[in-house]
Motif scaffolding. Structure first.
Motif, mmCIF file in Angstrom:
data_model
loop_
_atom_site.group_PDB
_atom_site.id
_atom_site.type_symbol
_atom_site.label_atom_id
_atom_site.label_comp_id
_atom_site.label_asym_id
_atom_site.label_seq_id
_atom_site.Cartn_x
_atom_site.Cartn_y
_atom_site.Cartn_z
ATOM 1 N N GLY A 166 -11.509 -21.197 -3.167
ATOM 2 C CA GLY A 166 -10.115 -19.974 -2.419
ATOM 3 C C GLY A 166 -9.147 -20.544 -4.106
ATOM 4 N N ILE A 167 -8.714 -21.144 -4.300
ATOM 5 C CA ILE A 167 -7.752 -20.690 -5.855
ATOM 6 C C ILE A 167 -8.341 -19.816 -6.642
ATOM 7 N N THR A 168 -9.802 -19.860 -7.078
ATOM 8 C CA THR A 168 -10.796 -18.907 -7.151
ATOM 9 C C THR A 168 -10.212 -17.747 -6.929
ATOM 10 N N SER A 169 -10.819 -17.541 -5.593
ATOM 11 C CA SER A 169 -10.310 -16.242 -4.665
ATOM 12 C C SER A 169 -8.898 -15.525 -4.882
ATOM 13 N N SER A 170 -7.809 -16.070 -4.661
ATOM 14 C CA SER A 170 -6.436 -15.807 -4.789
ATOM 15 C C SER A 170 -6.559 -15.332 -6.092
ATOM 16 N N ALA A 171 -6.600 -16.434 -6.947
ATOM 17 C CA ALA A 171 -6.528 -15.676 -8.954
ATOM 18 C C ALA A 171 -7.216 -14.082 -8.969
ATOM 19 N N LEU A 172 -8.358 -13.988 -8.775
ATOM 20 C CA LEU A 172 -9.008 -12.783 -8.650
ATOM 21 C C LEU A 172 -8.600 -11.218 -7.618
ATOM 22 N N ASN A 173 -7.959 -11.684 -6.787
ATOM 23 C CA ASN A 173 -7.191 -10.431 -5.746
ATOM 24 C C ASN A 173 -4.999 -10.922 -6.383
ATOM 25 N N ILE A 174 -5.284 -11.254 -7.827
ATOM 26 C CA ILE A 174 -3.896 -10.486 -7.844
ATOM 27 C C ILE A 174 -3.644 -9.081 -8.554
ATOM 28 N N PRO A 175 -4.663 -8.410 -9.123
ATOM 29 C CA PRO A 175 -4.498 -7.586 -9.082
ATOM 30 C C PRO A 175 -4.226 -6.661 -8.016
ATOM 31 N N SER A 176 -4.816 -7.343 -7.192
ATOM 32 C CA SER A 176 -4.112 -6.332 -5.615
ATOM 33 C C SER A 176 -3.259 -6.605 -5.541
ATOM 34 N N PHE A 177 -2.731 -7.278 -5.902
ATOM 35 C CA PHE A 177 -0.930 -7.683 -5.633
ATOM 36 C C PHE A 177 0.146 -6.645 -6.092
ATOM 37 N N ILE A 178 -0.534 -7.278 -7.387
ATOM 38 C CA ILE A 178 0.630 -6.276 -9.044
ATOM 39 C C ILE A 178 0.294 -5.001 -8.802
ATOM 40 N N LEU A 179 -1.202 -4.425 -8.863
ATOM 41 C CA LEU A 179 -1.146 -3.058 -9.172
ATOM 42 C C LEU A 179 -1.842 -2.208 -7.689
ATOM 43 N N ARG A 180 -2.029 -2.625 -6.850
ATOM 44 C CA ARG A 180 -2.241 -2.054 -6.362
ATOM 45 C C ARG A 180 -0.730 -0.498 -5.743
ATOM 46 N N PRO A 181 0.158 -1.340 -5.273
ATOM 47 C CA PRO A 181 1.178 -0.401 -5.406
ATOM 48 C C PRO A 181 2.056 0.417 -6.999
ATOM 49 N N ALA A 182 1.684 -0.406 -7.136
ATOM 50 C CA ALA A 182 2.417 0.307 -8.789
ATOM 51 C C ALA A 182 0.677 0.984 -9.180
ATOM 52 N N ILE A 183 -0.207 1.314 -8.859
ATOM 53 C CA ILE A 183 -1.531 2.357 -8.750
ATOM 54 C C ILE A 183 -1.373 3.493 -8.270
ATOM 55 N N GLY A 184 -1.129 3.303 -6.540
ATOM 56 C CA GLY A 184 -0.700 4.212 -6.204
ATOM 57 C C GLY A 184 0.589 5.389 -6.152
ATOM 58 N N GLY A 185 1.578 4.234 -7.181
ATOM 59 C CA GLY A 185 2.624 4.854 -7.038
ATOM 60 C C GLY A 185 2.444 5.757 -8.974
ATOM 61 N N ILE A 186 1.944 4.917 -9.572
ATOM 62 C CA ILE A 186 1.615 6.123 -10.675
ATOM 63 C C ILE A 186 0.957 7.124 -10.650
ATOM 64 N N THR A 187 -0.524 7.189 -9.896
ATOM 65 C CA THR A 187 -1.225 8.567 -9.759
ATOM 66 C C THR A 187 -0.247 9.490 -9.286
ATOM 67 N N ASP A 188 0.551 8.887 -7.779
ATOM 68 C CA ASP A 188 1.240 10.045 -6.957
ATOM 69 C C ASP A 188 1.868 10.859 -8.102
ATOM 70 N N ALA A 189 2.631 10.077 -9.231
ATOM 71 C CA ALA A 189 4.119 10.160 -9.985
ATOM 72 C C ALA A 189 3.036 11.107 -11.731
ATOM 73 N N TYR A 190 1.830 10.765 -11.616
ATOM 74 C CA TYR A 190 1.058 11.325 -13.328
ATOM 75 C C TYR A 190 -0.411 12.435 -12.433
ATOM 76 N N LYS A 191 -0.499 12.338 -11.807
ATOM 77 C CA LYS A 191 -1.590 13.226 -11.007
ATOM 78 C C LYS A 191 -2.931 12.764 -11.638
ATOM 79 N N CYS A 192 -3.581 11.234 -11.235
ATOM 80 C CA CYS A 192 -3.977 11.225 -12.667
ATOM 81 C C CYS A 192 -5.266 10.263 -11.477
ATOM 82 N N ARG A 193 -5.251 10.449 -10.929
ATOM 83 C CA ARG A 193 -5.843 9.754 -9.382
ATOM 84 C C ARG A 193 -7.238 10.134 -9.478
ATOM 85 N N LYS A 194 -8.077 11.266 -10.025
ATOM 86 C CA LYS A 194 -9.724 10.891 -10.725
ATOM 87 C C LYS A 194 -9.888 9.896 -11.597
#
Length: 431
Positions: free
Chosen positions: A47-75
């Motif tokens: 359970g602890i391992t699974s939570s840690a593995l999903n840290i990228p989703s917590f930190i990076l998901r909104p960041a990736i969305g914002g960066i790909t919107d701003a710099y048009k690097c989605r693909k």
């Protein structure tokens, strides 16, 4: 030719992508907790391992969305995520496995090099998966344009891939493990790698176009966090992830527990039974609900779909808690379409509808963060604790009660939102 002119090549490619991408995840994600169990790790550790593995989703998901919107690097981000997944699978094939099921003390686990090698490889896989998921849904709804409510009809091919390759993987693992006192998961890893390589090729052929931004990231975020409908959507998505984690993380653990307790004669084919449960989830539950999701969402509304899903969750967990024969659980998997396919389609299409122009990636990242970055990790930790101290059956009874409670909460919240925005619309019409 007239028939050729009516074919949307990009939508065909996105369908193939979902088929292969989910096919690549099927031999790994749903089996992860039982892989850890075989290595001697407790439910709490996993359970602890699974939570840690999903840290990228917590930190990076909104960041990736914002960066790909701003710099048009989605693909680029889309393809990079898939490459990272493929590299992680290669590393997983080369990572030493475990050949026993003797429990290791929780404190000792975190001091072993093998655990951290295993964790780092999985972290790379989850990181790539996060990059892929946040961009694929944005690309899909962008291709659909005004028909975003038809998202489910594209995403259903992911369910087909998941159901197909989970069964192939389960049967292969059981077959190669015959005569051994442990399960050899390498066959599943090879299936995952083949799907990953094919997916990279298919995804490279998808044409991705991004609308020029008309607002700043800060301005878009202000619009997002001040719209109560979006806040309600994110809260509901967190709860969805919390409940869903008990299915994705602990269902196979539960199946092995009731098999060992009540029907040990099934153990030699337990991976096939587990794979078959995923096949039923996908072909008989997800695919039909993804297909009709557009009609249902338009008929009852996106947020009412969440209410329905939470009610079905309470029924589903209740049934799990009284079943002793693992084969009987296969019938319960027919409910999975309501607790995942339909409600996930509602979340993605509603997010696309509410997203400010030019902030589509940011909005999908926020939804993904709520589901996978907050809800699922929270459920993993709570579930690991409950499973360790109370066992699978009692845990599922408790979560069934929680699901019924949040169903009532969701229904009340929907009424408040409906009245709130009805009043706003009436004010705008008379002003």
């Amino acid at each position: 030719m007239w028939w050729h002119a009516n074919i949307n090549k990009e939508l065909i490619l996105i369908k193939f992508h979902y088929f292969l991408a989910l096919g690549a995840c099927a031999p790994i994600n749903p089996f992860l907790f039982t892989i850890g169990k075989q290595r001697g790790y407790s439910a709490f550790v996993m359970g602890i391992t699974s939570s840690a593995l999903n840290i990228p989703s917590f930190i990076l998901r909104p960041a990736i969305g914002g960066i790909t919107d701003a710099y048009k690097c989605r693909k680029f981000t889309f393809l990079l995520g898939e490459v990272l997944m493929a590299l992680a699978v290669i590393a997983l094939i080369c990572t030493p496995g475990a050949s026993g099921s003797e429990n290791i003390d929780d404190n000792t686990v975190f001091k072993t090099l093998l655990f951290w090698v295993f964790f780092c490889v999985l972290f790379l896989f989850y990181l790539g998966n996060t990059m892929r998921m946040v961009t694929e849904d944005t690309i899909c709804v962008s291709l659909l344009g005004d028909n975003a409510h038809k998202y489910g009809q594209q995403r259903l091919w992911g369910a087909v891939g998941w159901g197909t390759f989970s069964l192939i993987s389960g049967v292969s693992v059981d077959w190669l493990s015959e005569g051994k006192d442990y399960k050899d998961y390498r066959a599943g890893y090879v299936v995952s790698l083949i799907c990953s390589i094919l997916d990279i090729y298919v995804s490279s052929r998808i044409k991705v176009e991004q609308v020029k931004k008309t607002d700043t990231l800060g301005g878009n975020m202000k619009k997002i966090v001040t719209d109560f409908r979006i806040i309600a959507l994110l809260i509901s998505t967190i709860i969805l992830g919390f409940l869903l984690s008990f299915i994705t993380n602990f269902l196979f653990w539960y199946l092995e527990d009731i098999t060992n307790l009540f029907h040990p004669e099934y153990y030699s084919w337990i991976k096939t039974i587990q794979g078959l449960s995923l096949t039923i989830q996908c072909f008989l539950a997800e695919v039909p609900l993804f297909f009709v999701s557009s009609y249902i969402i338009k008929k009852i509304g996106s947020m009412n779909v969440f209410t329905l899903a939470f009610m079905i969750f309470s029924i589903r967990f209740g049934l799990y808690s009284i079943i002793e024969n693992p084969m009987f659980t296969l019938g319960v998997e027919l409910l999975h379409g309501f607790t995942y396919a339909l409600v996930y389609s509602a979340a993605i299409s509603y997010a696309a509808k509410l997203a400010p122009v030019g902030a589509e990636g940011t909005m999908q990242g926020m939804v993904g963060m709520s589901l996978i970055g907050i809800g699922i990790p929270l459920g993993s930790v709570v579930g690991g604790y409950l499973m360790k101290d109370f066992g699978a059956i009692t845990t599922f009874k408790l979560i069934g009660i929680v699901a019924f409670t949040v169903c009532i909460f969701q229904a009340v919240m929907n009424l408040i939102i409906k009245q709130m925005y009805k009043s706003k619309n009436e004010t705008n019409e008379t002003s």
